[in-house]
Design a protein around this motif. Structure first.
Motif, PDB file in Angstrom:
ATOM      1  N   TYR A 246      15.223  -2.221   2.206  1.00 57.81           N
ATOM      2  CA  TYR A 246      16.265  -3.312   2.435  1.00 57.81           C
ATOM      3  C   TYR A 246      15.852  -3.667   4.292  1.00 57.81           C
ATOM      4  O   TYR A 246      15.613  -4.835   4.532  1.00 57.81           O
ATOM      5  CB  TYR A 246      17.677  -3.087   2.550  1.00 57.81           C
ATOM      6  N   MET A 247      15.723  -2.561   5.078  1.00 59.88           N
ATOM      7  CA  MET A 247      15.399  -2.919   6.427  1.00 59.88           C
ATOM      8  C   MET A 247      13.906  -3.606   6.448  1.00 59.88           C
ATOM      9  O   MET A 247      13.658  -4.617   7.396  1.00 59.88           O
ATOM     10  CB  MET A 247      15.540  -1.738   7.333  1.00 59.88           C
ATOM     11  N   TYR A 248      13.054  -2.954   5.908  1.00 60.73           N
ATOM     12  CA  TYR A 248      11.650  -3.201   6.036  1.00 60.73           C
ATOM     13  C   TYR A 248      11.327  -4.796   5.579  1.00 60.73           C
ATOM     14  O   TYR A 248      10.749  -5.509   6.157  1.00 60.73           O
ATOM     15  CB  TYR A 248      11.004  -2.202   5.274  1.00 60.73           C
ATOM     16  N   THR A 249      12.244  -5.035   4.594  1.00 61.68           N
ATOM     17  CA  THR A 249      11.752  -6.346   3.752  1.00 61.68           C
ATOM     18  C   THR A 249      12.586  -7.431   4.340  1.00 61.68           C
ATOM     19  O   THR A 249      11.952  -8.510   4.723  1.00 61.68           O
ATOM     20  CB  THR A 249      12.161  -6.098   2.236  1.00 61.68           C
ATOM     21  N   TYR A 250      13.651  -7.048   4.948  1.00 62.36           N
ATOM     22  CA  TYR A 250      14.565  -8.444   5.535  1.00 62.36           C
ATOM     23  C   TYR A 250      14.564  -8.511   6.852  1.00 62.36           C
ATOM     24  O   TYR A 250      14.495  -9.636   7.481  1.00 62.36           O
ATOM     25  CB  TYR A 250      15.961  -8.255   5.049  1.00 62.36           C
TER      26      TYR A 250
END
Length: 186
Positions: A97-101
């Motif tokens: 989630y952190m990496y993608t968004y």
């Protein structure tokens, strides 16, 4: 008992720091005495998380306290299931989630997810889960290791790679997806 010790160690410093920041903000005219009452969540480790007000960057301490209580509960009640299943899934989901968004680890009290959950809490969940997994991995390895010379060389190699990775993350300028390398290096 563990949580009580944890909170009792942090609470005096936490409150002292917050009072100093509030006093500074009053002196510098950022807030007035009437607004001080709005900072009541600070006394419950809610300063600047999930939309509560605070004048300092103390939000991460609050986040780590609350997320730490949840992580500790999982370890206490469902130790093996948590270490083998729950925490690896949490690491995968939060990391993804952190990496993608967001594309970097500069996640703080804001932005908010669904207008109420600080995205920094996601960072805290991931970081604490990685820490728990690292701890249990080392404990597992120590149980089955005969402490021979080969294992000492492996320890030194792994530690050296981790230190180089952390140094790399610290010296690379700017916020980018490379700073996620700090998690496997911890």
């Amino acid at each position: 008992k563990y949580q009580y010790k944890r909170v009792s160690k942090l609470y005096p410093l936490y409150i002292t720091t917050t009072i100093i920041y509030i006093a500074k903000d009053i002196l510098w005219g950022k807030i007035n005495l009437i607004q001080v009452i709005d900072y009541w969540p600070v006394f419950f480790f809610c300063g600047q998380i999930n939309g509560f007000p605070n004048t300092s960057g103390i939000w991460y301490v609050c986040s780590l306290i609350w997320i730490g209580m949840i992580i500790s509960a999982f370890i206490f009640f469902w130790n093996k299931k948590s270490v083998v299943v729950v925490f690896p899934i949490l690491i995968f989901l939060t990391f993804s989630y952190m990496y993608t968004y967001y594309g970097n680890l500069s996640l703080n009290a804001y932005p908010m997810i669904a207008n109420w959950f600080s995205v920094g809490n996601v960072k805290a969940i991931c970081g604490m889960s990685v820490g728990v997994e690292a701890y249990y991995f080392v404990q597992y390895y120590k149980t089955y290791d005969g402490q021979n010379n080969i294992s000492n060389v492996i320890y030194i190699c792994i530690e050296s790679i981790a230190i180089v990775g952390i140094i790399y993350c610290l010296i690379v300028g700017g916020l980018c997806k490379r700073n996620f390398l700090i998690y496997p290096c911890t």
